[in-house]
Write a protein that holds these residues in place. Structure first.
Motif, PDB file in Angstrom:
ATOM      1  N   SER A  51       1.958  12.513   2.410  1.00  0.00           N
ATOM      2  CA  SER A  51       2.339  11.174   1.943  1.00  0.00           C
ATOM      3  C   SER A  51       3.669  11.213   1.207  1.00  0.00           C
ATOM      4  CB  SER A  51       1.256  10.601   1.018  1.00  0.00           C
ATOM      5  OG  SER A  51       0.064  10.358   1.717  1.00  0.00           O
ATOM      6  N   SER A 102       0.489   4.067  -2.842  1.00  0.00           N
ATOM      7  CA  SER A 102       0.196   5.449  -2.459  1.00  0.00           C
ATOM      8  C   SER A 102       0.999   6.441  -3.288  1.00  0.00           C
ATOM      9  CB  SER A 102       0.495   5.658  -0.971  1.00  0.00           C
ATOM     10  OG  SER A 102      -0.327   4.844  -0.167  1.00  0.00           O
ATOM     11  N   CYS A 118      -1.608   1.711  12.464  1.00  0.00           N
ATOM     12  CA  CYS A 118      -2.346   2.755  11.734  1.00  0.00           C
ATOM     13  C   CYS A 118      -3.380   3.463  12.614  1.00  0.00           C
ATOM     14  CB  CYS A 118      -3.039   2.167  10.500  1.00  0.00           C
ATOM     15  SG  CYS A 118      -4.598   1.312  10.819  1.00  0.00           S
ATOM     16  N   LYS A 170      -5.690   6.917   7.253  1.00  0.00           N
ATOM     17  CA  LYS A 170      -6.428   8.002   6.610  1.00  0.00           C
ATOM     18  C   LYS A 170      -7.602   7.481   5.795  1.00  0.00           C
ATOM     19  CE  LYS A 170      -4.301  10.086   3.223  1.00  0.00           C
ATOM     20  NZ  LYS A 170      -3.403  10.968   2.432  1.00  0.00           N
ATOM     21  N   GLN A 171      -7.473   6.258   5.283  1.00  0.00           N
ATOM     22  CA  GLN A 171      -8.456   5.738   4.341  1.00  0.00           C
ATOM     23  C   GLN A 171      -9.810   5.453   4.978  1.00  0.00           C
ATOM     24  OE1 GLN A 171      -7.419   2.002   2.346  1.00  0.00           O
ATOM     25  NE2 GLN A 171      -7.894   2.996   0.406  1.00  0.00           N
ATOM     26  N   TYR A 203       0.824  -1.206   0.000  1.00  0.00           N
ATOM     27  CA  TYR A 203       0.000   0.000   0.000  1.00  0.00           C
ATOM     28  C   TYR A 203       0.861   1.259   0.000  1.00  0.00           C
ATOM     29  CZ  TYR A 203      -4.285  -2.644   0.678  1.00  0.00           C
ATOM     30  OH  TYR A 203      -5.347  -3.494   0.491  1.00  0.00           O
ATOM     31  N   ASP A 222      -1.807  15.366  -0.619  1.00  0.00           N
ATOM     32  CA  ASP A 222      -0.849  14.273  -0.812  1.00  0.00           C
ATOM     33  C   ASP A 222       0.562  14.635  -0.362  1.00  0.00           C
ATOM     34  OD1 ASP A 222      -2.757  12.566  -1.869  1.00  0.00           O
ATOM     35  OD2 ASP A 222      -2.457  13.293  -3.920  1.00  0.00           O
ATOM     36  N   TYR A 256       0.154   4.992   7.458  1.00  0.00           N
ATOM     37  CA  TYR A 256      -0.389   6.353   7.406  1.00  0.00           C
ATOM     38  C   TYR A 256      -1.601   6.422   6.476  1.00  0.00           C
ATOM     39  CZ  TYR A 256      -0.758  11.259   5.985  1.00  0.00           C
ATOM     40  OH  TYR A 256      -1.236  12.507   5.667  1.00  0.00           O
ATOM     41  N   ASN A 257      -1.447   5.896   5.281  1.00  0.00           N
ATOM     42  CA  ASN A 257      -2.541   5.972   4.307  1.00  0.00           C
ATOM     43  C   ASN A 257      -3.710   5.057   4.652  1.00  0.00           C
ATOM     44  OD1 ASN A 257      -1.964   7.805   1.878  1.00  0.00           O
ATOM     45  ND2 ASN A 257      -0.006   6.798   2.190  1.00  0.00           N
ATOM     46  N   ARG A 258      -3.425   3.932   5.300  1.00  0.00           N
ATOM     47  CA  ARG A 258      -4.514   3.062   5.729  1.00  0.00           C
ATOM     48  C   ARG A 258      -5.324   3.741   6.840  1.00  0.00           C
ATOM     49  NH1 ARG A 258      -7.784  -0.115   3.732  1.00  0.00           N
ATOM     50  NH2 ARG A 258      -6.030  -0.933   2.547  1.00  0.00           N
TER      51      ARG A 258
END
Length: 484
Positions: free
Chosen positions: A229, A45, A321, A248-249, A41, A226, A244-246
């Protein structure tokens, strides 16, 4: 759809539709996350950031111009499509040849070929932006639901199969790309958009005169969102970026559903009433109260059950996360407030103000990010800059609408304050319940959800909070109308 009841009905139906689509996608993403590693992931990203930036040139600007403009001709759709397709070709070439440089900069050699394949979604995106504009003008959101649900199911199943067979990163690439292609194909049959081999550059100039400011604003917004990220991906490893992105998702799924609803329903409705400021204010006020009443408790509840939820849904490998998830629950909770203010500005035809606001917000947001990187060696600190900037942006976005439509910041806060207070009460209660329960993650999460919903709904009924009463009245009127 210009009355408050019509708008609330539109938002209510659209919310059900969006959450239905998001619910299916949520399940698909959970399955994929269980099969894949955080590092996969992280690489995705970085690819998504660059393809999303390219996609802004195709999906934004002209799309909103077609929706907002009162006098759209049939050939305008064709003109916008051919220009967008040409732009997509140029941008794909840039991504194709730039992929090795991006991979070298982020030290991700496996990124090159997947990124070149993923960027192919720019081409159907050119057609899809025109299709969505036509459907939005007609306010026929059922067609959007049909295309999205088919696309998510097919692409999700394909991604899960590839991940199960050990495809790793390619599972995410195929799933993401197929989602766009299939949505476009289905909408080709449902939107009944008739394109011609023509391009009226005089009309393009008119549409671009409004749309270029929104295009620049969207570029700033996408790059800004972004930017964290990009920094985390360079400064830390792939897994940290994946966490981090998970985190946020999860809240982003919900916010996308609500913001997609507000934007799809409110922009055409407010644009049709742009000559009457009082009506625009009433429409904005209704949408803000309804969306805040829905999103505040969801974000508060999500933050409260973050740890057991991640453990149950994604397994313990994704527990790092959780802090990011909680930060973004707060940061994104106020997005409907931002959206309502910005859509009102767009509906009044003041894209120049929209652009100025974006420049102001991004300026202090970037300063906060620089401070976090310079003085705090922590990805958590980087994530926190988003929450701080969001709080300040509530004031900034609301300021112009006091003059434009007579809806001041203090009136807005007064309208959303009851929902906010009830959500905070629910948050404290749910966290307290979770801290004393002696059960495992799954049972703890279920009890917290049930208690949180009960507390919020019962409290809302006791004080007869306005947005709930409005929704109930709308449902009653709809039932009476159907009965007749």
């Amino acid at each position: 759809m210009s009355s408050s009841n019509s708008i609330s009905k539109g938002i209510f139906w659209k919310l059900l539709e969006r959450f239905g689509v998001q619910g299916v996608q949520f399940i698909m993403q959970i399955i994929l996350a269980r099969l894949l590693d955080p590092g996969h992931y992280g690489v995705l990203s970085i690819m998504i950031i660059f393809t999303s930036l390219a996609n802004v040139f195709i999906q934004n600007g002209f799309n909103t111009s077609l929706i907002q403009n009162k006098d759209v001709k049939e050939d305008d759709y064709s003109s916008v499509f051919w220009v967008s397709l040409g732009v997509a070709s140029v941008l794909y070439a840039a991504v194709f040849f730039g992929a090795p440089l991006i991979a070298e900069f982020y030290e991700m050699p496996s990124l090159v070929e997947p990124m070149r394949v993923l960027a192919l979604m720019l081409f159907p995106g050119a057609l899809n932006s025109v299709q969505l504009a036509k459907i939005s003008r007609e306010m026929n959101f059922k067609k959007v639901f049909t295309s999205n649900i088919v696309a998510i199911l097919v692409s999700g199943i394909a991604g899960i199969i590839i991940a199960y067979l050990g495809g790793g990163l390619w599972a995410l690439v195929v799933q993401t790309m197929l989602n766009v292609f299939i949505a476009c194909i289905v909408m080709t049959f449902t939107s009944k958009l008739k394109l011609r081999f023509c391009c009226n550059f005089s009309r393009i100039k008119v549409l671009f005169g409004f749309g270029w400011k929104l295009l620049v604003s969207s570029l700033l917004e996408t790059l800004y969102q972004d930017l964290r990220s990009l920094v985390i991906g360079k400064k830390y490893d792939e897994s940290t970026l994946g966490y981090y992105n998970r985190g946020k998702q999860f809240p982003q799924f919900i916010i996308y559903a609500v913001n997609g609803t507000v934007q799809s329903v409110m922009l055409p409705a407010m644009a049709s009433q742009q000559d009457e400021k009082g009506k625009v204010k009433d429409l904005m006020r209704t949408s803000m109260m309804l969306s805040s009443y829905i999103i505040f408790p969801i974000m508060a509840g999500l933050a409260a059950i973050a740890a057991p939820m991640v453990s149950v849904l994604l397994t313990d490998k994704w527990l790092p996360c959780v802090p990011y998830l909680q930060i973004y629950c707060f940061s994104l909770a106020f997005n409907p407030v931002h959206t309502c203010n910005l859509q009102a500005i767009n509906a009044m035809g003041r894209s120049d103000i929209f652009l100025k606001l974006e420049i102001i917000k991004k300026s202090y947001g970037i300063v906060a990010l620089i401070i976090a990187v310079a003085f705090f060696d922590s990805p958590i600190a980087i994530a926190m800059t988003g929450a701080i900037s969001t709080a300040i942006s509530c004031f900034v976005n609301a300021f112009p609408n006091k003059k434009l439509i007579g809806y001041s910041y203090f009136e807005q806060m007064k309208d959303i304050l009851p929902s906010f207070v009830l959500s905070v009460i629910m948050l404290v209660a749910v966290m307290a319940i979770g801290s004393v329960l002696p059960f495992g993650p799954f049972l703890t999460m279920i009890i917290q959800i049930v208690c949180g919903m009960a507390i919020y709904v019962i409290a809302s009924l006791i004080i007869r909070i306005k947005p709930l009463m409005l929704m109930l009245n709308t449902l009653k009127k709809s039932k009476k109308k159907d009965a007749v």
